[in-house]
Design a protein around this motif. Sequence first.
Motif, PDB file in Angstrom:
ATOM      1  N   PRO A 130      15.537 -11.292  -0.444  1.00  0.00           N
ATOM      2  CA  PRO A 130      14.405 -11.101  -1.360  1.00  0.00           C
ATOM      3  C   PRO A 130      13.049 -11.250  -0.660  1.00  0.00           C
ATOM      4  N   PHE A 131      12.971 -12.218   0.274  1.00  0.00           N
ATOM      5  CA  PHE A 131      11.722 -12.394   1.012  1.00  0.00           C
ATOM      6  C   PHE A 131      11.439 -11.185   1.894  1.00  0.00           C
ATOM      7  N   GLY A 132      12.487 -10.641   2.516  1.00  0.00           N
ATOM      8  CA  GLY A 132      12.331  -9.450   3.354  1.00  0.00           C
ATOM      9  C   GLY A 132      11.869  -8.247   2.550  1.00  0.00           C
ATOM     10  N   VAL A 133      12.398  -8.084   1.356  1.00  0.00           N
ATOM     11  CA  VAL A 133      11.956  -6.979   0.494  1.00  0.00           C
ATOM     12  C   VAL A 133      10.478  -7.142   0.150  1.00  0.00           C
ATOM     13  N   LEU A 134      10.068  -8.365  -0.159  1.00  0.00           N
ATOM     14  CA  LEU A 134       8.644  -8.606  -0.431  1.00  0.00           C
ATOM     15  C   LEU A 134       7.783  -8.322   0.805  1.00  0.00           C
ATOM     16  N   MET A 135       8.299  -8.663   1.982  1.00  0.00           N
ATOM     17  CA  MET A 135       7.558  -8.376   3.217  1.00  0.00           C
ATOM     18  C   MET A 135       7.443  -6.872   3.450  1.00  0.00           C
ATOM     19  N   ILE A 136       8.499  -6.129   3.172  1.00  0.00           N
ATOM     20  CA  ILE A 136       8.452  -4.676   3.328  1.00  0.00           C
ATOM     21  C   ILE A 136       7.437  -4.074   2.371  1.00  0.00           C
ATOM     22  N   LEU A 137       7.451  -4.507   1.125  1.00  0.00           N
ATOM     23  CA  LEU A 137       6.482  -3.993   0.148  1.00  0.00           C
ATOM     24  C   LEU A 137       5.057  -4.360   0.535  1.00  0.00           C
ATOM     25  N   THR A 138       4.868  -5.572   1.062  1.00  0.00           N
ATOM     26  CA  THR A 138       3.538  -5.993   1.525  1.00  0.00           C
ATOM     27  C   THR A 138       3.090  -5.146   2.709  1.00  0.00           C
ATOM     28  N   LEU A 139       4.000  -4.892   3.639  1.00  0.00           N
ATOM     29  CA  LEU A 139       3.687  -4.048   4.792  1.00  0.00           C
ATOM     30  C   LEU A 139       3.244  -2.659   4.349  1.00  0.00           C
ATOM     31  N   ILE A 140       3.967  -2.073   3.414  1.00  0.00           N
ATOM     32  CA  ILE A 140       3.621  -0.741   2.926  1.00  0.00           C
ATOM     33  C   ILE A 140       2.272  -0.767   2.222  1.00  0.00           C
ATOM     34  N   LEU A 141       2.028  -1.781   1.409  1.00  0.00           N
ATOM     35  CA  LEU A 141       0.757  -1.883   0.692  1.00  0.00           C
ATOM     36  C   LEU A 141      -0.419  -2.029   1.657  1.00  0.00           C
ATOM     37  N   VAL A 142      -0.286  -2.912   2.629  1.00  0.00           N
ATOM     38  CA  VAL A 142      -1.369  -3.120   3.604  1.00  0.00           C
ATOM     39  C   VAL A 142      -1.616  -1.848   4.408  1.00  0.00           C
ATOM     40  N   TRP A 143      -0.549  -1.180   4.818  1.00  0.00           N
ATOM     41  CA  TRP A 143      -0.694   0.050   5.591  1.00  0.00           C
ATOM     42  C   TRP A 143      -1.382   1.137   4.766  1.00  0.00           C
ATOM     43  N   CYS A 144      -1.005   1.267   3.495  1.00  0.00           N
ATOM     44  CA  CYS A 144      -1.635   2.269   2.625  1.00  0.00           C
ATOM     45  C   CYS A 144      -3.119   1.987   2.438  1.00  0.00           C
ATOM     46  N   VAL A 145      -3.468   0.719   2.236  1.00  0.00           N
ATOM     47  CA  VAL A 145      -4.884   0.361   2.076  1.00  0.00           C
ATOM     48  C   VAL A 145      -5.650   0.648   3.362  1.00  0.00           C
ATOM     49  N   LEU A 146      -5.054   0.347   4.493  1.00  0.00           N
ATOM     50  CA  LEU A 146      -5.702   0.599   5.780  1.00  0.00           C
ATOM     51  C   LEU A 146      -5.956   2.093   5.987  1.00  0.00           C
TER      52      LEU A 146
END
Length: 69
Positions: free
Chosen positions: A8-24
């Motif tokens: 579950p933590f890894g899934v949250l990290m993946i979603l966070t990575l995608i969100l940060v990358w999209c914002v960037l």
Amino acid sequence: MTPSWRKPFGVLMILTLILVWCVLIASAAPWIGELPVLVQLPIYLVAGIVWIVPLKPLLRWMETGKWRE
């Protein structure tokens, strides 16, 4: 068998990575938009692929608990 908290933590990290990358990338879009279309294309192609690079170690960690082999 006890469920692992890593998945579950890894899934949250993946979603966070995608969100940060999209914002960037979205924040760089005005600057990229001023470039010629033939220059924009490779930039967006690379940006669309680069976010995948950190996924392999993250997925390995989610399964085994180790970052490296």
